[in-house]
Design a protein around this motif. Structure first.
Motif, PDB file in Angstrom:
ATOM      1  N   GLY A 121       0.800  -1.218   0.000  1.00  0.00           N
ATOM      2  CA  GLY A 121       0.000   0.000   0.000  1.00  0.00           C
ATOM      3  C   GLY A 121       0.833   1.269   0.000  1.00  0.00           C
ATOM      4  O   GLY A 121       0.366   2.326  -0.428  1.00  0.00           O
ATOM      5  N   ARG A 122       2.066   1.178   0.451  1.00  0.00           N
ATOM      6  CA  ARG A 122       2.956   2.342   0.479  1.00  0.00           C
ATOM      7  C   ARG A 122       3.805   2.475  -0.780  1.00  0.00           C
ATOM      8  O   ARG A 122       4.467   3.485  -0.963  1.00  0.00           O
ATOM      9  N   MET A 123       3.809   1.471  -1.619  1.00  0.00           N
ATOM     10  CA  MET A 123       4.701   1.505  -2.784  1.00  0.00           C
ATOM     11  C   MET A 123       4.504   2.753  -3.633  1.00  0.00           C
ATOM     12  O   MET A 123       5.472   3.343  -4.090  1.00  0.00           O
ATOM     13  N   HIS A 124       3.268   3.160  -3.829  1.00  0.00           N
ATOM     14  CA  HIS A 124       3.035   4.333  -4.681  1.00  0.00           C
ATOM     15  C   HIS A 124       3.631   5.602  -4.062  1.00  0.00           C
ATOM     16  O   HIS A 124       4.025   6.505  -4.784  1.00  0.00           O
ATOM     17  N   THR A 125       3.717   5.671  -2.727  1.00  0.00           N
ATOM     18  CA  THR A 125       4.274   6.860  -2.087  1.00  0.00           C
ATOM     19  C   THR A 125       5.801   6.870  -2.147  1.00  0.00           C
ATOM     20  O   THR A 125       6.412   7.922  -2.020  1.00  0.00           O
ATOM     21  N   LEU A 126       6.411   5.701  -2.318  1.00  0.00           N
ATOM     22  CA  LEU A 126       7.868   5.597  -2.389  1.00  0.00           C
ATOM     23  C   LEU A 126       8.367   5.505  -3.831  1.00  0.00           C
ATOM     24  O   LEU A 126       9.569   5.439  -4.066  1.00  0.00           O
ATOM     25  N   PHE A 127       7.447   5.507  -4.782  1.00  0.00           N
ATOM     26  CA  PHE A 127       7.774   5.390  -6.200  1.00  0.00           C
ATOM     27  C   PHE A 127       8.429   6.669  -6.694  1.00  0.00           C
ATOM     28  O   PHE A 127       8.016   7.780  -6.351  1.00  0.00           O
ATOM     29  N   LYS A 128       9.483   6.521  -7.508  1.00  0.00           N
ATOM     30  CA  LYS A 128      10.205   7.651  -8.093  1.00  0.00           C
ATOM     31  C   LYS A 128       9.936   7.655  -9.599  1.00  0.00           C
ATOM     32  O   LYS A 128      10.628   6.972 -10.358  1.00  0.00           O
ATOM     33  N   PRO A 129       8.937   8.423 -10.047  1.00  0.00           N
ATOM     34  CA  PRO A 129       8.571   8.397 -11.462  1.00  0.00           C
ATOM     35  C   PRO A 129       9.709   8.799 -12.388  1.00  0.00           C
ATOM     36  O   PRO A 129       9.835   8.268 -13.489  1.00  0.00           O
ATOM     37  N   VAL A 146      13.430 -15.207 -10.269  1.00  0.00           N
ATOM     38  CA  VAL A 146      13.073 -14.178 -11.239  1.00  0.00           C
ATOM     39  C   VAL A 146      12.641 -14.864 -12.524  1.00  0.00           C
ATOM     40  O   VAL A 146      13.349 -15.734 -13.029  1.00  0.00           O
ATOM     41  N   ASN A 147      11.503 -14.445 -13.042  1.00  0.00           N
ATOM     42  CA  ASN A 147      11.027 -14.959 -14.316  1.00  0.00           C
ATOM     43  C   ASN A 147      10.619 -13.765 -15.170  1.00  0.00           C
ATOM     44  O   ASN A 147       9.793 -12.962 -14.749  1.00  0.00           O
ATOM     45  N   GLY A 148      11.209 -13.646 -16.335  1.00  0.00           N
ATOM     46  CA  GLY A 148      10.863 -12.538 -17.220  1.00  0.00           C
ATOM     47  C   GLY A 148      12.036 -11.614 -17.442  1.00  0.00           C
ATOM     48  O   GLY A 148      13.184 -12.046 -17.520  1.00  0.00           O
ATOM     49  N   ASP A 149      11.759 -10.335 -17.516  1.00  0.00           N
ATOM     50  CA  ASP A 149      12.719  -9.297 -17.881  1.00  0.00           C
ATOM     51  C   ASP A 149      13.766  -9.102 -16.773  1.00  0.00           C
ATOM     52  O   ASP A 149      13.533  -8.377 -15.804  1.00  0.00           O
ATOM     53  N   ILE A 150      14.905  -9.739 -16.949  1.00  0.00           N
ATOM     54  CA  ILE A 150      15.975  -9.682 -15.937  1.00  0.00           C
ATOM     55  C   ILE A 150      16.544  -8.264 -15.802  1.00  0.00           C
ATOM     56  O   ILE A 150      16.947  -7.854 -14.714  1.00  0.00           O
ATOM     57  N   ARG A 151      16.541  -7.501 -16.876  1.00  0.00           N
ATOM     58  CA  ARG A 151      17.024  -6.113 -16.802  1.00  0.00           C
ATOM     59  C   ARG A 151      16.074  -5.269 -15.941  1.00  0.00           C
ATOM     60  O   ARG A 151      16.524  -4.438 -15.157  1.00  0.00           O
ATOM     61  N   LEU A 152      14.787  -5.482 -16.086  1.00  0.00           N
ATOM     62  CA  LEU A 152      13.812  -4.791 -15.242  1.00  0.00           C
ATOM     63  C   LEU A 152      14.041  -5.166 -13.782  1.00  0.00           C
ATOM     64  O   LEU A 152      14.036  -4.310 -12.899  1.00  0.00           O
ATOM     65  N   ALA A 153      14.261  -6.449 -13.535  1.00  0.00           N
ATOM     66  CA  ALA A 153      14.519  -6.911 -12.164  1.00  0.00           C
ATOM     67  C   ALA A 153      15.739  -6.212 -11.575  1.00  0.00           C
ATOM     68  O   ALA A 153      15.725  -5.785 -10.418  1.00  0.00           O
ATOM     69  N   GLY A 154      16.792  -6.081 -12.381  1.00  0.00           N
ATOM     70  CA  GLY A 154      18.020  -5.455 -11.900  1.00  0.00           C
ATOM     71  C   GLY A 154      17.862  -3.979 -11.570  1.00  0.00           C
ATOM     72  O   GLY A 154      18.563  -3.444 -10.716  1.00  0.00           O
ATOM     73  N   GLY A 155      16.934  -3.300 -12.222  1.00  0.00           N
ATOM     74  CA  GLY A 155      16.757  -1.875 -12.000  1.00  0.00           C
ATOM     75  C   GLY A 155      15.575  -1.503 -11.130  1.00  0.00           C
ATOM     76  O   GLY A 155      15.364  -0.337 -10.816  1.00  0.00           O
ATOM     77  N   LEU A 156      14.811  -2.486 -10.711  1.00  0.00           N
ATOM     78  CA  LEU A 156      13.568  -2.224  -9.992  1.00  0.00           C
ATOM     79  C   LEU A 156      13.760  -1.419  -8.712  1.00  0.00           C
ATOM     80  O   LEU A 156      12.979  -0.521  -8.410  1.00  0.00           O
ATOM     81  N   THR A 157      14.802  -1.695  -7.964  1.00  0.00           N
ATOM     82  CA  THR A 157      15.002  -0.974  -6.702  1.00  0.00           C
ATOM     83  C   THR A 157      15.282   0.511  -6.926  1.00  0.00           C
ATOM     84  O   THR A 157      15.059   1.316  -6.018  1.00  0.00           O
ATOM     85  N   TYR A 158      15.741   0.893  -8.117  1.00  0.00           N
ATOM     86  CA  TYR A 158      15.995   2.301  -8.399  1.00  0.00           C
ATOM     87  C   TYR A 158      14.698   3.089  -8.587  1.00  0.00           C
ATOM     88  O   TYR A 158      14.691   4.303  -8.532  1.00  0.00           O
ATOM     89  N   PHE A 159      13.588   2.377  -8.801  1.00  0.00           N
ATOM     90  CA  PHE A 159      12.300   3.037  -9.025  1.00  0.00           C
ATOM     91  C   PHE A 159      11.613   3.425  -7.720  1.00  0.00           C
ATOM     92  O   PHE A 159      10.546   4.052  -7.757  1.00  0.00           O
ATOM     93  N   PHE A 160      12.201   3.049  -6.604  1.00  0.00           N
ATOM     94  CA  PHE A 160      11.568   3.302  -5.303  1.00  0.00           C
ATOM     95  C   PHE A 160      12.573   3.927  -4.337  1.00  0.00           C
ATOM     96  O   PHE A 160      13.762   3.635  -4.388  1.00  0.00           O
ATOM     97  N   ASP A 161      12.066   4.755  -3.454  1.00  0.00           N
ATOM     98  CA  ASP A 161      12.882   5.375  -2.406  1.00  0.00           C
ATOM     99  C   ASP A 161      12.914   4.389  -1.232  1.00  0.00           C
ATOM    100  O   ASP A 161      12.120   4.505  -0.292  1.00  0.00           O
ATOM    101  N   ILE A 162      13.801   3.427  -1.327  1.00  0.00           N
ATOM    102  CA  ILE A 162      13.896   2.379  -0.304  1.00  0.00           C
ATOM    103  C   ILE A 162      14.632   2.953   0.907  1.00  0.00           C
ATOM    104  O   ILE A 162      15.694   3.549   0.769  1.00  0.00           O
ATOM    105  N   PRO A 163      14.057   2.777   2.089  1.00  0.00           N
ATOM    106  CA  PRO A 163      14.689   3.359   3.289  1.00  0.00           C
ATOM    107  C   PRO A 163      16.050   2.750   3.563  1.00  0.00           C
ATOM    108  O   PRO A 163      16.335   1.617   3.179  1.00  0.00           O
ATOM    109  N   LYS A 164      16.846   3.535   4.225  1.00  0.00           N
ATOM    110  CA  LYS A 164      18.161   3.058   4.666  1.00  0.00           C
ATOM    111  C   LYS A 164      18.058   2.711   6.144  1.00  0.00           C
ATOM    112  O   LYS A 164      17.723   3.556   6.957  1.00  0.00           O
ATOM    113  N   PRO A 165      18.315   1.423   6.491  1.00  0.00           N
ATOM    114  CA  PRO A 165      18.184   1.018   7.895  1.00  0.00           C
ATOM    115  C   PRO A 165      19.240   1.641   8.791  1.00  0.00           C
ATOM    116  O   PRO A 165      20.248   2.081   8.387  1.00  0.00           O
TER     117      PRO A 165
END
Length: 159
Positions: free
Chosen positions: A52-60, A140-159
């Motif tokens: 539910g929070r993914m859209h708020t952490l998404f970096k368009p 992972v099944n499908g677009d491996i390049r998308l998988a590799g870049g997916l974390t860049y699309f979100f503002d993932i917190p730093k623990p």
């Protein structure tokens, strides 16, 4: 907030916990405790809150003009026999990220499968996708390049 050893995870209102605090909680918990939490009745509540929070952490700006459907399958290992995996889909398109809390008939460009503890570590910044993949904790099944870049699309917190 209470010390992690004193924290009642079952009663914790995850909706009131900031992403950075959530990352700190996940980092401080042993794998066994995360597995217990995610095998209990609060599993779906925690997953719903994270997705539910993914859209708020998404970096368009990072996603650009990408149009992709990602299917997440969070496995139920350790839960009662016959339990179903939890499936969510995120659709990234036109600068937005929308979440569907179930499997649809659409064909995803990428499917990611992992156990709930690994998922929580990944989305809280406590694990890396490549490490989970190479240790066979993430499928992972499908677009491996998308998988590799997916974390860049979100503002993932730093623990």
């Amino acid at each position: 907030m209470a010390a992690l050893g004193d924290l009642d995870l079952e009663a914790l209102d995850f909706g009131a916990v900031a992403p950075q605090e959530f990352a700190r909680i996940v980092k401080g918990l042993p794998g066994r405790r995360i597995a217990e939490l995610m095998a209990g009745p609060q599993r779906r509540r925690v997953l719903d809150e994270v997705f539910g929070r993914m859209h708020t952490l998404f970096k368009p700006e990072a996603a650009g003009d990408r149009d992709a459907l990602i299917r997440w399958r969070i496995t139920v290992s350790g839960l009662e026999p016959g339990a179903d995996d939890d499936v969510y889909e995120t659709h990234i398109a036109a600068g937005t990220c929308t979440v569907t809390p179930e499997r649809t008939d659409r064909t995803p460009q990428l499917s990611l499968t992992m156990a709930a503890p690994e998922f929580l570590r990944l989305v809280s910044g406590n694990a890396s996708g490549p490490t989970l993949f190479f240790t066979r904790k993430l499928k992972v099944n499908g677009d491996i390049r998308l998988a590799g870049g997916l974390t860049y699309f979100f503002d993932i917190p730093k623990p």
